[in-house]
Design a protein around this motif. Sequence first.
Motif, mmCIF file in Angstrom:
data_model
loop_
_atom_site.group_PDB
_atom_site.id
_atom_site.type_symbol
_atom_site.label_atom_id
_atom_site.label_comp_id
_atom_site.label_asym_id
_atom_site.label_seq_id
_atom_site.Cartn_x
_atom_site.Cartn_y
_atom_site.Cartn_z
ATOM 1 N N GLU A 298 0.805 -1.152 -0.021
ATOM 2 C CA GLU A 298 -0.138 0.226 0.110
ATOM 3 C C GLU A 298 0.773 1.145 0.090
ATOM 4 O O GLU A 298 1.671 1.331 1.005
ATOM 5 N N ASP A 299 0.809 2.010 -0.924
ATOM 6 C CA ASP A 299 1.541 3.318 -0.823
ATOM 7 C C ASP A 299 0.913 4.423 0.028
ATOM 8 O O ASP A 299 -0.003 4.315 0.847
ATOM 9 N N ALA A 300 1.619 5.480 -0.285
ATOM 10 C CA ALA A 300 1.162 6.793 0.622
ATOM 11 C C ALA A 300 -0.273 7.180 0.434
ATOM 12 O O ALA A 300 -0.837 7.728 1.280
ATOM 13 N N HIS A 301 -0.744 6.891 -0.663
ATOM 14 C CA HIS A 301 -2.124 7.424 -1.174
ATOM 15 C C HIS A 301 -3.182 6.278 -1.091
ATOM 16 O O HIS A 301 -4.418 6.482 -1.101
ATOM 17 N N GLY A 302 -2.558 5.093 -0.417
ATOM 18 C CA GLY A 302 -3.693 3.889 -0.047
ATOM 19 C C GLY A 302 -3.801 3.026 -1.217
ATOM 20 O O GLY A 302 -4.681 1.942 -1.253
ATOM 21 N N LYS A 303 -3.144 3.373 -2.325
ATOM 22 C CA LYS A 303 -3.354 2.307 -3.761
ATOM 23 C C LYS A 303 -2.436 1.171 -3.123
ATOM 24 O O LYS A 303 -1.442 1.039 -2.820
ATOM 25 N N LYS A 304 -3.184 0.100 -3.657
ATOM 26 C CA LYS A 304 -2.627 -1.301 -3.443
ATOM 27 C C LYS A 304 -1.965 -1.934 -4.675
ATOM 28 O O LYS A 304 -2.349 -1.726 -5.864
ATOM 29 N N THR A 305 -0.821 -2.352 -4.453
ATOM 30 C CA THR A 305 0.111 -3.029 -5.699
ATOM 31 C C THR A 305 0.767 -4.197 -5.227
ATOM 32 O O THR A 305 0.497 -4.705 -4.051
ATOM 33 N N ASN A 306 1.399 -5.146 -6.173
ATOM 34 C CA ASN A 306 1.871 -6.238 -5.540
ATOM 35 C C ASN A 306 0.897 -7.447 -4.915
ATOM 36 O O ASN A 306 1.530 -8.047 -3.944
ATOM 37 N N GLU A 307 -0.120 -7.389 -5.310
ATOM 38 C CA GLU A 307 -1.233 -8.203 -4.599
ATOM 39 C C GLU A 307 -1.000 -9.648 -4.991
ATOM 40 O O GLU A 307 -0.692 -10.234 -5.996
ATOM 41 N N ARG A 308 -1.231 -10.526 -3.925
ATOM 42 C CA ARG A 308 -0.699 -12.072 -4.162
ATOM 43 C C ARG A 308 -1.531 -12.801 -3.078
ATOM 44 O O ARG A 308 -1.614 -12.571 -1.863
ATOM 45 N N ASP A 309 -2.073 -13.612 -3.449
ATOM 46 C CA ASP A 309 -3.113 -14.662 -2.587
ATOM 47 C C ASP A 309 -2.629 -15.879 -2.741
ATOM 48 O O ASP A 309 -2.321 -16.650 -3.800
ATOM 49 N N ILE A 310 -2.361 -16.448 -1.581
ATOM 50 C CA ILE A 310 -2.018 -17.877 -1.123
ATOM 51 C C ILE A 310 -3.362 -18.619 -0.736
ATOM 52 O O ILE A 310 -4.163 -18.298 0.399
ATOM 53 N N GLY A 311 -3.647 -19.628 -1.446
ATOM 54 C CA GLY A 311 -4.888 -20.497 -1.066
ATOM 55 C C GLY A 311 -4.871 -21.117 0.347
ATOM 56 O O GLY A 311 -3.666 -21.378 0.743
ATOM 57 N N LEU A 312 -5.780 -21.809 0.595
ATOM 58 C CA LEU A 312 -5.723 -22.713 1.785
ATOM 59 C C LEU A 312 -4.799 -23.770 1.815
ATOM 60 O O LEU A 312 -4.628 -24.600 0.807
ATOM 61 N N GLN A 313 -3.730 -23.850 2.789
ATOM 62 C CA GLN A 313 -2.947 -24.791 2.978
ATOM 63 C C GLN A 313 -2.480 -25.018 4.469
ATOM 64 O O GLN A 313 -2.929 -24.210 5.249
ATOM 65 N N GLY A 314 -1.703 -26.018 4.789
ATOM 66 C CA GLY A 314 -0.993 -26.312 6.085
ATOM 67 C C GLY A 314 0.210 -25.488 6.418
ATOM 68 O O GLY A 314 0.731 -24.892 5.405
ATOM 69 N N ASP A 315 0.659 -25.768 7.487
ATOM 70 C CA ASP A 315 2.096 -25.320 7.636
ATOM 71 C C ASP A 315 3.275 -26.222 7.032
ATOM 72 O O ASP A 315 2.933 -27.160 6.645
ATOM 73 N N PRO A 316 4.086 -25.292 6.483
ATOM 74 C CA PRO A 316 5.305 -25.819 5.650
ATOM 75 C C PRO A 316 5.843 -26.962 6.393
ATOM 76 O O PRO A 316 5.830 -27.174 7.523
ATOM 77 N N VAL A 317 6.239 -28.135 5.618
ATOM 78 C CA VAL A 317 6.956 -29.395 6.402
ATOM 79 C C VAL A 317 8.141 -29.099 6.702
ATOM 80 O O VAL A 317 9.007 -28.545 5.766
ATOM 81 N N THR A 318 8.551 -29.519 7.958
ATOM 82 C CA THR A 318 10.101 -29.118 8.326
ATOM 83 C C THR A 318 10.701 -30.547 8.416
ATOM 84 O O THR A 318 10.307 -31.583 8.253
ATOM 85 N N GLY A 319 12.089 -30.293 8.540
ATOM 86 C CA GLY A 319 12.964 -31.621 8.826
ATOM 87 C C GLY A 319 12.529 -32.338 9.895
ATOM 88 O O GLY A 319 12.466 -33.380 9.770
ATOM 89 N N LYS A 320 12.102 -31.750 11.098
ATOM 90 C CA LYS A 320 11.319 -32.575 12.314
ATOM 91 C C LYS A 320 10.348 -33.448 11.822
ATOM 92 O O LYS A 320 9.999 -34.487 12.370
ATOM 93 N N ASP A 321 9.297 -32.744 10.950
ATOM 94 C CA ASP A 321 8.189 -33.474 10.384
ATOM 95 C C ASP A 321 8.800 -34.643 9.705
ATOM 96 O O ASP A 321 8.018 -35.974 9.843
ATOM 97 N N TRP A 322 9.638 -34.566 8.679
ATOM 98 C CA TRP A 322 10.153 -35.870 7.976
ATOM 99 C C TRP A 322 10.598 -36.941 8.854
ATOM 100 O O TRP A 322 10.363 -37.938 8.459
#
Length: 340
Positions: A298-322
């Motif tokens: 969001e810039d100084a005037h409230g305009k939105k850019t660089n929008e990106r949506d990440i869909g439904l997911q779980g937490d990333p798998v870690t080495g401990k999970d493996w």
Amino acid sequence: MTQKDDPGPTVPIAKWATDGKALKADPSSFSGYGKNVATLRGNLESDSLPANTALAGGGQDVALSTGGFPPGTTVQKLAGRNAREMAQCLPDLTNNLAAISSVALIMGDLFKDMDAQNSAMLNAVEWAFVMPGGNKPADLPYYIDPKQTLESLTEKSTAPPPTDTSGDKLLSKFNFGTGEVYTYQTADGGIRSKVITSNGETEMYTDKKGNTVYQIEKSSDGKTVTTTYYQHGKPVRGTRQVTTTDTATDKSSKITDQKTTVDQLDKDGKVVPKKTTTNHTVTTTYQDGTHTRQYYTEDAHGKKTNERDIGLQGDPVTGKDWSELADQRLAEANRVAGGA
């Protein structure tokens, strides 16, 4: 082949070059071109920080690999290296535009008052392009800074601080009271020092010539980061990042908005008006542990850019999970074998 059979040049040639016509050069066209390129350079420089941020990815959902698959780790390192090289290219583009603009403005002034033999003009063009034999013109306009030449611009380091310090070599470490000081030698021959105290961290980088390139100050909680960039030993600009978090909860989910406000600072450390941007990471976490994320700037005037949506997911798998999964499968295999 006879002259009659000669088809002539296959590429059209300008008539002024073949028919002896006079070449007309309007000095104002060089000056106008130089001013236009300077405007492009200014616009590009102001856009460099968001571009570098986009290269880094921003947010938590940028990993190409969770580390459980070796080729994925290789791809992750390759992508990171390419992003860093592109980040180093961006300031080079602004420097090149500055050089082109400077040369065009110099030529515009010179064409206004050429000598009969054109020797002064030739010498000045050679000087402007840092060619061998070119000397500084005696009547150089007052507004042209000899320090802002093509050679000096290419020596400047205006790129963001390097994010990959894995190749740095630890030179020394010592304690003083409640603080620690680390000194590293970087791959390019520079020195990176880091001072850690209860009040936060201060990191400084000097190139192999001993020139200070940047200084980073982090608060003890990591939420405020101030970066100062230097040229010729003096601060020229900087940024200040302040991270805050807003949280809202309802019956089915929790919404967290992590905001990183970035202020552009001038050489005196004062905020540049209308240059402030805010990067948002909005995470919606549901009762089953899954979540969605939304990123935008969001810039100084409230305009939105660089929008990106990440869909439904779980937490990333870690080495401990493996590791836990491998133990579960091994235990299951032992039970099957024992039962057989």
